[in-house]
Design a protein around this motif. Structure first.
Motif, mmCIF file in Angstrom:
data_model
loop_
_atom_site.group_PDB
_atom_site.id
_atom_site.type_symbol
_atom_site.label_atom_id
_atom_site.label_comp_id
_atom_site.label_asym_id
_atom_site.label_seq_id
_atom_site.Cartn_x
_atom_site.Cartn_y
_atom_site.Cartn_z
ATOM 1 N N GLY A 63 32.443 43.981 65.643
ATOM 2 C CA GLY A 63 31.695 43.897 66.882
ATOM 3 C C GLY A 63 30.278 44.417 66.790
ATOM 4 O O GLY A 63 29.508 44.304 67.760
ATOM 5 N N ALA A 64 29.915 44.962 65.653
ATOM 6 C CA ALA A 64 28.575 45.538 65.489
ATOM 7 C C ALA A 64 27.534 44.436 65.346
ATOM 8 O O ALA A 64 27.852 43.278 65.060
ATOM 9 N N ALA A 65 26.285 44.813 65.562
ATOM 10 C CA ALA A 65 25.194 43.846 65.411
ATOM 11 C C ALA A 65 25.136 43.341 63.969
ATOM 12 O O ALA A 65 25.487 44.056 63.022
ATOM 13 N N ALA A 66 24.696 42.107 63.802
ATOM 14 C CA ALA A 66 24.596 41.518 62.466
ATOM 15 C C ALA A 66 23.564 42.256 61.628
ATOM 16 O O ALA A 66 22.562 42.756 62.147
ATOM 17 N N ALA A 67 23.833 42.354 60.336
ATOM 18 C CA ALA A 67 22.875 42.966 59.413
ATOM 19 C C ALA A 67 21.741 41.985 59.149
ATOM 20 O O ALA A 67 21.975 40.795 58.899
ATOM 21 N N LYS A 68 20.515 42.459 59.213
ATOM 22 C CA LYS A 68 19.349 41.623 58.931
ATOM 23 C C LYS A 68 19.165 41.543 57.420
ATOM 24 O O LYS A 68 19.007 42.569 56.747
ATOM 25 N N LEU A 69 19.171 40.335 56.866
ATOM 26 C CA LEU A 69 19.060 40.158 55.418
ATOM 27 C C LEU A 69 17.652 39.769 54.985
ATOM 28 O O LEU A 69 17.095 40.353 54.068
ATOM 29 N N ASN A 70 17.106 38.707 55.582
ATOM 30 C CA ASN A 70 15.823 38.156 55.142
ATOM 31 C C ASN A 70 15.819 37.939 53.623
ATOM 32 O O ASN A 70 14.863 38.263 52.924
ATOM 33 N N PHE A 71 16.923 37.402 53.133
ATOM 34 C CA PHE A 71 17.095 37.103 51.708
ATOM 35 C C PHE A 71 16.686 35.652 51.487
ATOM 36 O O PHE A 71 17.400 34.735 51.856
ATOM 37 N N CYS A 72 15.508 35.448 50.902
ATOM 38 C CA CYS A 72 14.964 34.111 50.735
ATOM 39 C C CYS A 72 14.948 33.738 49.261
ATOM 40 O O CYS A 72 14.306 34.409 48.443
ATOM 41 N N ALA A 73 15.672 32.679 48.933
ATOM 42 C CA ALA A 73 15.747 32.200 47.551
ATOM 43 C C ALA A 73 15.069 30.837 47.454
ATOM 44 O O ALA A 73 15.116 30.035 48.395
ATOM 45 N N PHE A 74 14.453 30.578 46.310
ATOM 46 C CA PHE A 74 13.725 29.324 46.072
ATOM 47 C C PHE A 74 14.289 28.674 44.815
ATOM 48 O O PHE A 74 14.182 29.228 43.726
ATOM 49 N N LEU A 75 14.881 27.499 44.982
ATOM 50 C CA LEU A 75 15.555 26.811 43.884
ATOM 51 C C LEU A 75 14.801 25.526 43.523
ATOM 52 O O LEU A 75 14.542 24.693 44.385
ATOM 53 N N VAL A 76 14.453 25.374 42.248
ATOM 54 C CA VAL A 76 13.781 24.171 41.759
ATOM 55 C C VAL A 76 14.803 23.256 41.105
ATOM 56 O O VAL A 76 15.532 23.674 40.198
ATOM 57 N N VAL A 77 14.876 22.001 41.592
ATOM 58 C CA VAL A 77 15.783 21.003 41.031
ATOM 59 C C VAL A 77 15.053 19.663 40.961
ATOM 60 O O VAL A 77 13.986 19.484 41.561
ATOM 61 N N ASP A 78 15.644 18.710 40.249
ATOM 62 C CA ASP A 78 15.114 17.352 40.248
ATOM 63 C C ASP A 78 15.246 16.753 41.643
ATOM 64 O O ASP A 78 16.163 17.095 42.399
ATOM 65 N N ALA A 79 14.373 15.827 41.967
ATOM 66 C CA ALA A 79 14.403 15.191 43.281
ATOM 67 C C ALA A 79 15.732 14.486 43.542
ATOM 68 O O ALA A 79 16.204 14.430 44.675
ATOM 69 N N SER A 80 16.341 13.947 42.495
ATOM 70 C CA SER A 80 17.577 13.183 42.661
ATOM 71 C C SER A 80 18.831 13.997 42.360
ATOM 72 O O SER A 80 19.943 13.464 42.423
#
Length: 224
Positions: A63-80
């Motif tokens: 029931g507690a408030a959600a933990a703030k993460l702000n965990f931002c990941a950047f993934l490079v892949v082929d377009a297809s």
């Protein structure tokens, strides 16, 4: 400054974990802190990578408030390319306490942010939902400066906002007051795929596509 180069064969996937909320109660083994991990692998299975969040303090109860993460990941892949994605929440000693298993296509097919709530599930005797994570995801056209190395086909690699020009540019729109970071590697091995994890599509995100470059005609980005 060198000219911007657009790599038509590549995409930069933005995976922003905003908050984590417990589904039941405290996670056994996570009392001292928790870490989230993204694991990505190509459908062919020949390329994979992993990135971890900063340690965060878990909520004390369901029931507690959600933990703030702000965990931002950047993934490079082929377009297809199609990539398998696992999001886990783990104890500091590397035990996976909850797992979401899916694919890149399930999270986003657009250059505009889509917002989903992912259910992380435990395995074994304690099977069932343990946490819900709100994720903002977008699949951007790839650009970089001419002086940077060209995209290598078959890539599946997380990059950091500190060392990658496009990732750093997006970071500044999302976190105006936070310094960019490098991709954090190291940690436990990839978990087995979870069962039928749930995803929930929220109301359409009022976000425009992330701005490509800083020149004239670039598109503005809203913040999640």
């Amino acid at each position: 400054m060198s000219e911007i180069r657009h790599d038509q064969d590549a995409r930069l996937v933005v995976l922003l974990c905003e908050t984590l909320k417990l589904a039941k109660g405290p996670l056994s083994g996570g009392e001292r802190g928790l870490v989230c991990h993204w694991y990505a692998s190509l459908a062919s299975g020949d390329k994979s990578d992993h990135v971890a969040s900063e340690t965060f303090v878990p909520p004390r109860s369901a029931g507690a408030a959600a933990a703030k993460l702000n965990f931002c990941a950047f993934l490079v892949v082929d377009a297809s390319s199609e990539a398998k994605l696992n999001l886990t929440v783990s104890s500091l000693d590397g035990q996976h306490l909850g797992v979401y298993s899916g694919t890149l296509r399930q999270l986003t097919v657009s250059d505009q942010f889509e917002i989903k709530e992912l259910t992380l599930e435990a395995a074994g005797a304690d099977a069932g939902p343990v946490a819900k994570v709100v994720v903002h995801a977008a699949k951007q056209g790839r650009w970089n400066y001419e002086s940077a190395p060209r995209h290598e086909l078959g890539c599946c690699r997380f990059v950091g906002a500190l060392g990658d020009s496009q990732a750093g540019h997006i970071w500044k729109f999302l976190f105006k007051d936070l310094p960019p970071t490098e991709a954090r590697r190291g940690g436990p091995a990839a978990p087995p795929s979870a069962g039928a994890a749930q995803t929930r599509r929220t109301s359409p995100a009022a976000l425009s596509a992330v701005e490509e470059g800083a020149g004239a005609g670039a598109r503005a980005c809203g913040s999640p």
